[in-house]
Design an enzyme around this catalytic site. Structure first.
Site: not given
Length: 309
Positions: A184, A197
């Site tokens: 990401s 995350y």
């Protein structure tokens, strides 16, 4: 005395030759990379590949499955949600594509191994593995529960190890394979409300880089290619409260657009793909400056996620 001097001179000459060779190759590979930015390699055919995608029941995973199938690949859809997974398979078959669906909890190593045995028997050896499944709790660290943090790492990180240990050996034996991993933009920069995350996506980046290096130094020199993917916020429902100052410049990415960029990067053999493409270069450029200077750009762009609590 003289023999020792001769050995030292010889070693010095060897060292100088190694340095010159390294510099020449360094320049060559740098020029080659610049050329490939302008004239990218042609995408390879995937019509004879078996592509396994985790998290294929929705979002990017579903779009990846449909687009790979449209290219003629045999697609293996894996998801913990059987209903949504079968909807993906049905949609592919409706378009005359070739797809198979399997229920699998990617945090369960034993279940992954059992599914792999079934896939190998019923479909064949997986030659493209796309580790896509992931979750994204979005709130401050002190409001993240122990269960949320553990689950984030079990799905976003540990599952990569179990999938790689299970599917990579057949690729090495076949001397052919692609590993695609969804990291990401949060695996390139730290973001507010995404501490666990971000840590998990940084981990994915490290797994891919180190595994590629491990196989590069393997005496067998297996022909396995790696593509790490760094998407910006994708409109899949994970980003419940996105914020952006310039939505026309940095709006949510559509799943179909993300999937198309991922597949294109894999087929061209790119080691890293960001979506949009410019973000990976922007990140590399900004990191040449002091952290306080980088924070100025962060504050100016004012892009990220609000807490979902």
């Amino acid at each position: 005395m003289w023999p020792n001097a001769g050995i030292k001179i010889y070693n010095l000459i060897i060292l100088l030759v190694d340095i010159v060779v390294m510099l020449v190759r360094w320049i060559y590979f740098t020029l080659e990379s610049i050329y490939l930015l302008v004239v990218p390699p042609k995408p390879v055919d995937v019509s004879k590949d078996v592509v396994l995608i985790t998290g294929a029941g929705h979002g990017i995973g579903r779009s990846l499955a449909q687009q790979y199938a449209a290219l003629g690949a045999t697609v293996v859809c894996v998801d913990i949600n059987d209903k949504m997974n079968q909807e993906t398979v049905a949609a592919i078959k409706q378009q005359k594509g070739n797809a198979f669906g399997y229920v699998c909890d990617v945090t369960n190593r034993e279940q992954i191994i059992e599914v792999q045995k079934t896939v190998k028997q019923q479909v064949g050896v997986v030659t493209i593995l796309v580790n896509n499944a992931g979750i994204m709790p979005t709130h401050p660290l002190f409001q993240q529960t122990e269960n949320e943090i553990r689950k984030t790492y079990e799905i976003n990180v540990m599952a990569h190890f179990w999938m790689l240990q299970t599917y990579l050996p057949d690729m090495i034996q076949k001397n052919r394979g692609f590993i695609v991993a969804l990291s990401s933009i949060a695996g390139l920069i730290g973001l507010n409300n995404l501490v666990p995350y971000c840590g998990s996506k940084y981990a994915v980046r490290g797994i891919m880089e180190s595994l590629a290096e491990e196989l590069r130094q393997d005496p067998r020199k297996p022909a396995i290619r790696f593509t790490s993917v760094y998407p910006y916020m994708v409109d899949t429902g994970l980003c419940k409260k996105p914020k952006m100052r310039f939505p026309s410049l940095m709006g949510l990415v559509k799943p179909d657009e993300a999937a198309a960029a991922i597949i294109d990067g894999q087929r061209r053999g790119l080691e890293e793909v960001s979506i949009p493409k410019y973000l990976i270069y922007l990140n590399a450029f900004v990191r040449c400056f002091p952290g306080k200077a980088a924070n100025l750009l962060r504050d100016f762009l004012d892009s990220g996620v609000e807490s979902d609590l």
